[in-house]
Design a protein around this motif. Structure first.
Motif, PDB file in Angstrom:
ATOM      1  N   ARG A 112       4.399   3.553  50.586  1.00  0.00           N
ATOM      2  CA  ARG A 112       5.641   4.075  51.155  1.00  0.00           C
ATOM      3  C   ARG A 112       5.421   4.487  52.602  1.00  0.00           C
ATOM      4  O   ARG A 112       4.423   5.134  52.945  1.00  0.00           O
ATOM      5  CB  ARG A 112       6.153   5.275  50.371  1.00  0.00           C
ATOM      6  N   PHE A 113       6.404   4.105  53.426  1.00  0.00           N
ATOM      7  CA  PHE A 113       6.495   4.644  54.781  1.00  0.00           C
ATOM      8  C   PHE A 113       7.718   5.532  54.828  1.00  0.00           C
ATOM      9  O   PHE A 113       8.810   5.139  54.393  1.00  0.00           O
ATOM     10  CB  PHE A 113       6.622   3.543  55.822  1.00  0.00           C
ATOM     11  N   SER A 114       7.538   6.739  55.353  1.00  0.00           N
ATOM     12  CA  SER A 114       8.629   7.706  55.424  1.00  0.00           C
ATOM     13  C   SER A 114       8.737   8.254  56.836  1.00  0.00           C
ATOM     14  O   SER A 114       7.720   8.568  57.472  1.00  0.00           O
ATOM     15  CB  SER A 114       8.392   8.860  54.434  1.00  0.00           C
ATOM     16  N   HIS A 115       9.971   8.340  57.316  1.00  0.00           N
ATOM     17  CA  HIS A 115      10.241   8.866  58.653  1.00  0.00           C
ATOM     18  C   HIS A 115      11.367   9.893  58.529  1.00  0.00           C
ATOM     19  O   HIS A 115      12.436   9.584  57.996  1.00  0.00           O
ATOM     20  CB  HIS A 115      10.662   7.744  59.600  1.00  0.00           C
ATOM     21  N   THR A 116      11.116  11.094  59.003  1.00  0.00           N
ATOM     22  CA  THR A 116      12.114  12.165  58.950  1.00  0.00           C
ATOM     23  C   THR A 116      12.267  12.776  60.333  1.00  0.00           C
ATOM     24  O   THR A 116      11.267  13.097  60.996  1.00  0.00           O
ATOM     25  CB  THR A 116      11.689  13.267  57.958  1.00  0.00           C
ATOM     26  N   TYR A 117      13.510  12.920  60.761  1.00  0.00           N
ATOM     27  CA  TYR A 117      13.820  13.566  62.040  1.00  0.00           C
ATOM     28  C   TYR A 117      14.845  14.665  61.797  1.00  0.00           C
ATOM     29  O   TYR A 117      15.762  14.517  60.987  1.00  0.00           O
ATOM     30  CB  TYR A 117      14.402  12.570  63.040  1.00  0.00           C
ATOM     31  N   ILE A 175       1.685   6.198  52.922  1.00  0.00           N
ATOM     32  CA  ILE A 175       0.937   6.586  51.732  1.00  0.00           C
ATOM     33  C   ILE A 175       0.762   5.375  50.828  1.00  0.00           C
ATOM     34  O   ILE A 175       1.703   4.608  50.605  1.00  0.00           O
ATOM     35  CB  ILE A 175       1.669   7.713  50.968  1.00  0.00           C
ATOM     36  N   ASN A 176      -0.444   5.217  50.297  1.00  0.00           N
ATOM     37  CA  ASN A 176      -0.712   4.202  49.295  1.00  0.00           C
ATOM     38  C   ASN A 176      -1.358   4.890  48.094  1.00  0.00           C
ATOM     39  O   ASN A 176      -2.346   5.622  48.246  1.00  0.00           O
ATOM     40  CB  ASN A 176      -1.623   3.107  49.828  1.00  0.00           C
ATOM     41  N   THR A 209      16.667  10.629  57.508  1.00  0.00           N
ATOM     42  CA  THR A 209      15.537  10.338  56.632  1.00  0.00           C
ATOM     43  C   THR A 209      15.554   8.858  56.310  1.00  0.00           C
ATOM     44  O   THR A 209      16.580   8.317  55.868  1.00  0.00           O
ATOM     45  CB  THR A 209      15.618  11.147  55.330  1.00  0.00           C
ATOM     46  N   ASP A 210      14.430   8.186  56.547  1.00  0.00           N
ATOM     47  CA  ASP A 210      14.288   6.765  56.221  1.00  0.00           C
ATOM     48  C   ASP A 210      12.995   6.584  55.440  1.00  0.00           C
ATOM     49  O   ASP A 210      11.924   7.040  55.875  1.00  0.00           O
ATOM     50  CB  ASP A 210      14.249   5.922  57.493  1.00  0.00           C
ATOM     51  N   GLN A 211      13.121   5.924  54.291  1.00  0.00           N
ATOM     52  CA  GLN A 211      11.951   5.698  53.439  1.00  0.00           C
ATOM     53  C   GLN A 211      11.972   4.273  52.910  1.00  0.00           C
ATOM     54  O   GLN A 211      12.985   3.815  52.382  1.00  0.00           O
ATOM     55  CB  GLN A 211      11.954   6.689  52.263  1.00  0.00           C
ATOM     56  N   ALA A 212      10.863   3.582  53.062  1.00  0.00           N
ATOM     57  CA  ALA A 212      10.709   2.223  52.555  1.00  0.00           C
ATOM     58  C   ALA A 212       9.553   2.213  51.559  1.00  0.00           C
ATOM     59  O   ALA A 212       8.447   2.672  51.876  1.00  0.00           O
ATOM     60  CB  ALA A 212      10.430   1.249  53.691  1.00  0.00           C
ATOM     61  N   THR A 213       9.826   1.702  50.360  1.00  0.00           N
ATOM     62  CA  THR A 213       8.847   1.753  49.272  1.00  0.00           C
ATOM     63  C   THR A 213       8.625   0.363  48.712  1.00  0.00           C
ATOM     64  O   THR A 213       9.578  -0.408  48.506  1.00  0.00           O
ATOM     65  CB  THR A 213       9.336   2.683  48.141  1.00  0.00           C
ATOM     66  N   LEU A 214       7.381   0.034  48.442  1.00  0.00           N
ATOM     67  CA  LEU A 214       7.006  -1.208  47.773  1.00  0.00           C
ATOM     68  C   LEU A 214       6.103  -0.845  46.599  1.00  0.00           C
ATOM     69  O   LEU A 214       5.069  -0.190  46.791  1.00  0.00           O
ATOM     70  CB  LEU A 214       6.286  -2.153  48.729  1.00  0.00           C
ATOM     71  N   ARG A 215       6.511  -1.265  45.391  1.00  0.00           N
ATOM     72  CA  ARG A 215       5.738  -0.929  44.194  1.00  0.00           C
ATOM     73  C   ARG A 215       5.453  -2.196  43.402  1.00  0.00           C
ATOM     74  O   ARG A 215       6.366  -3.003  43.137  1.00  0.00           O
ATOM     75  CB  ARG A 215       6.500   0.055  43.310  1.00  0.00           C
TER      76      ARG A 215
END
Length: 817
Positions: free
Chosen positions: A333-338, A386-387, A311-317
């Motif tokens: 947020r960009f989220s990548h799940t494998y 997602i924004n 699971t990789d998630q990058a968030t900017l707020r």
């Protein structure tokens, strides 16, 4: 030790160095130490720290919903290492097992409804199927009841919102190192460093490695890291960048098979109107064997089974305060799940456990005592971008005091899934025979060997060995979803004694399924659907006193087809072929009614809650004639819940509650029966009322109770928990048959057996003791499942139930700077 596990170990040691660096900072700059009597404070339900969820427009005391907040210290004290561990402290939540088309991952049921797709991270949907960790979690918010206004599509039973740990002003650091039985090892680091008067960085790290107590062969390994930085702390404008990575590797647990099977073609269960089929333990087969199956029994294969995930998630707020009453927040947020796995389900669908005949038929083992090692496989990737923009404001219009939240959400989500290609005996009937046992596709019921030398062949009858391969990418199923949503909430104070809580949301959701291609050059086939749905919530809160609220509320939810994008229930899909059915699909609609009371007592240190509620679902997707589906299904849940949370005395804290759920399928549609051909008459299919109609919801406990309590005496703290879950049903079946005569007249032969696959009720007790050695060093010991009660934690619909871990005892040394 493999290189893969040296890396996270080095990461943990690096974090220790960072921790030491934090300690070396000027002591004058360090925040004051917490007083001893503040070490074990449990957050009272009436408050949310720093408003981590801007959609919450009122304190929880004045919110007309059942909402439970699980704080970080409770997660730590209960020894929770996963989201599932933490959620066991909340009554009214049960857990479902992975199914044929349902991926392995967290699958909580709230008030009887599958909430796998209703999990949020910092208020943003987190759809990818995964097993979530808690090392970077600040608190968990559980909203019960229809919740599409707050969360969006789905959310029929409620939502789970996970709040992340983010930077704060000041320097602090913690290091927890744990070791216990079953080779339990865990290290968690949390370091916060102020780098300027208005900026700070924070990093959490985790390394976890354990076998599973009371289960043969099972092991779990994972590591994670979550760095973040915030600039502008303490100022009107703040910017936060955060990243989260979790890697897991494990031998997945397959549990134990149910004892009996019952259908129109095979029924080896005793006659009766409601026969319980529980996971096998002590059983007599039709062949005369008396078999005892230990709870530790594992039917999987070390040479074949695995599960890995990332699971990789990058968030900017970005946030900005316009004075003291208006704030705008934008989160991207960009989220990548494998995840990929081959997972053994001990399958009873062919009657292998008890048998179907008194003696074996040739080389086929039909008189019981065997289990088919059914392999479920999946390789899948989910991506989401997602924004979300939220605006909160407080103002007055005449005598009315408003606290509002408004926002917009735009998201693009896609999920691709394939399988692994292997031969497991699925084309052989009956499943278990001399040859299938020789190939390790079937195992003895009482003593399976996870070390059996399993070899993959090109087919079930071939003798040519071949490697396991991933299915071709062109045969993948690809789901995409585009969401555009807007929402508005307003908590309106009307004088001193009345509050109106209103909310509305509109979701524009478009989903597309690209069906598996028949060849690399075949033209793609797409199924597409668009839904626009309004949802609302409305509540009225009375305030007889400042610390007391009484309320009534109504809220709705909508679950459009394919809202889970293949990451949840199979029945939510658009289908597997182009069909007129696509135009007939409808969203499922749920509506919750709730009345209750909340009070913060003992000088507002203890929160008490009580609520009674009803959830009605219409348009539920069920089977009708022509083996299609219609949206005539109806479900209803009537229930009550009470909660307690906070401090009884300065030394004594409590957290828990009780939930009662009377959850019934009011209309389960129809089931198909086939009357075999006779003479020149072709076979006929007829439809009868579904066996599910009138039954208790699957994966739902009628009664659930949880309580956790701590008592501090000087430097000692003693704590413990008691958890109860009543019987949970996985699914239902019967042996009704259809026959026809030579004239084509069909007769329905009534069922002699109605089978209910279920897991029994259980009590579980946990304990904890801790001692403050110095202001910076604490030692503790946790004993989860103190009495070593062997119980089942998840009920699969048809084949198996998951065995919970046995007693797990581990000690922890906690360092704090």
């Amino acid at each position: 030790m493999s290189l893969e596990w040296k890396k996270p170990t080095f990461l943990a040691l690096s974090c220790v160095g960072f921790l030491s660096a934090a300690q070396a900072a000027d002591p004058a700059d360090a925040p004051a130490e917490a007083a001893p009597d503040q070490e074990h404070v449990i957050t009272v339900n009436g408050h949310l720290d720093d408003n981590p969820n801007p959609k919450m427009v009122a304190p929880l005391l004045d919110t007309p919903r059942t909402i439970t907040v699980i704080p970080e210290n409770l997660i730590r004290e209960t020894g929770s290492a996963s989201l599932v561990d933490a959620l066991r402290t909340v009554p009214g939540i049960t857990f479902g097992a992975a199914e044929g088309g349902n991926p392995i991952g967290d699958r909580p049921f709230i008030r009887g409804y599958d909430s796998q797709g209703s999990t949020y991270l910092d208020g943003v949907r987190d759809i990818g199927a995964q097993t979530r960790e808690v090392f970077a979690v600040d608190q968990i918010q559980v909203v019960q009841g229809s919740d599409s206004t707050l969360g969006g599509r789905g959310s029929a039973g409620g939502t789970i919102n996970i709040i992340s740990k983010l930077p704060k002003l000041g320097d602090f650091a913690t290091l927890d190192g744990s070791y216990g039985n079953a080779d339990y090892k865990r290290v968690v680091v949390d370091v916060n460093k102020q780098i300027s008067p208005t900026a700070a960085v924070r990093i959490e790290g985790m390394w976890h490695d354990q076998d599973v107590a009371g289960r043969d062969a099972i092991w779990q390994k994972r590591w994670g890291i979550a760095p973040s930085v915030t600039i502008g702390l303490g100022t009107p404008t703040r910017l936060t960048a955060a990243y989260y990575h979790l890697h897991t590797s494990e031998l997945p647990d397959s549990g134990l098979p149910y004892t009996y099977v019952c259908s129109a073609t095979i029924c080896n269960a005793p006659a009766g109107n409601f026969v319980l089929s529980e996971p096998v333990h002590n059983v007599s087969t039709l062949g005369g064997q008396n078999v005892t199956v230990p709870y530790s029994t594992f039917y999987g294969l070390k040479d074949r089974d695995f599960r890995t995930s990332n699971t990789d998630q990058a968030t900017l707020r970005a946030e900005h305060d316009f004075g003291s009453n208006v704030m705008i927040r934008n989160t991207s947020r960009f989220s990548h799940t494998y995840q990929g796995y081959i997972y053994t389900q001990p399958d009873d669908s062919q009657g292998n456990v008890v048998g179907t005949t008194a003696t074996n038929t040739g080389t086929n083992f039909t008189n019981g005592g065997y289990v088919w090692r059914r392999a479920n496989t999946r390789t899948g990737v989910t991506n989401s971008l997602i924004n979300q923009t939220d605006v909160t404001a407080k103002f007055e219009t005449g005598i009315l005091k408003h606290s509002i939240a408004a926002g917009m959400e735009f998201s693009s989500e896609d999920a691709r899934r394939g399988t692994y290609v292997l031969a497991t005996g699925s084309t052989i009937s009956p499943r278990c025979s001399v040859s299938s046992v020789a190939r390790s596709n079937c195992a003895p019921l009482g003593n399976p060997n996870p070390n059996d030398p399993w070899v993959n062949y090109t087919s079930d009858t071939s003798t040519t060995a071949t490697a396991i391969t991933r299915s071709t990418t062109w045969s993948d199923t690809i789901n995409t979803g585009i969401t555009k949503a807007g929402y508005l909430f307003d908590s309106i104070g009307i004088g001193q004694y009345l509050i109106a809580n209103l909310g509305v949301r509109y979701d524009d959701f478009t989903s597309t399924t690209r069906l598996p291609l028949t060849s690399a050059t075949a033209a793609p086939v797409y199924l597409k659907r668009h839904d626009g749905n309004w949802n609302y919530q409305a509540g009225l809160v009375g305030k007889p006193a400042g610390n007391i609220s009484v309320y009534g509320s109504i809220a709705t939810s909508t679950t459009p087809p394919n809202s889970l994008l293949g990451e949840g229930l199979e029945g939510n899909s658009l289908g597997t072929a182009v069909s007129p059915l696509l135009d007939q699909l409808k969203p499922e609609k749920s509506k919750s009614y709730e009345v209750g009371a909340k009070a913060d007592v003992l000088h507002e240190k203890l929160s008490l809650t009580l609520a009674v509620f009803r959830v009605d679902t219409t348009n539920a997707r069920v089977t009708i004639d022509a083996n299609t589906v219609a949206f005539i299904g109806k479900k209803r849940v009537d229930g009550a819940t009470l909660g307690f949370n906070g401090r009884i005395t300065d030394a004594w804290t409590v957290f828990g509650g009780y939930t009662y759920l009377d959850a019934k399928v009011r209309d389960g549609g129809q089931s198909a029966l086939t009357a075999a051909a006779i003479g020149s008459r072709a076979a006929q299919t007829v439809y009868v009322t579904s066996v599910n109609t009138g039954k208790q919801f699957p994966q739902t406990a009628k009664h659930s109770f949880s309580a956790w309590s701590d008592y501090t005496i000087g430097k000692f703290t003693l704590g413990g928990g008691a958890f109860y879950t009543s019987r949970v049903f996985g699914g239902y079946s019967d042996n009704r048959k259809a026959v026809q005569d030579s004239a084509g007249n069909v007769t329905i032969i009534p069922a002699t057996t109605v089978l209910a696959r279920s897991i029994p009720s259980y009590w579980r007790f946990d304990a904890r003791a801790s001692y403050v050695v110095t202001p910076r060093i604490t030692v503790s010991i946790n004993a989860n499942d103190l009495t070593d009660k062997r119980y089942f934690s998840q009920a699969y619909a048809a084949h198996y139930a998951t065995v919970a871990p046995g007693r797990t005892v581990f000690g922890t040394v906690s360092l704090k700077y």
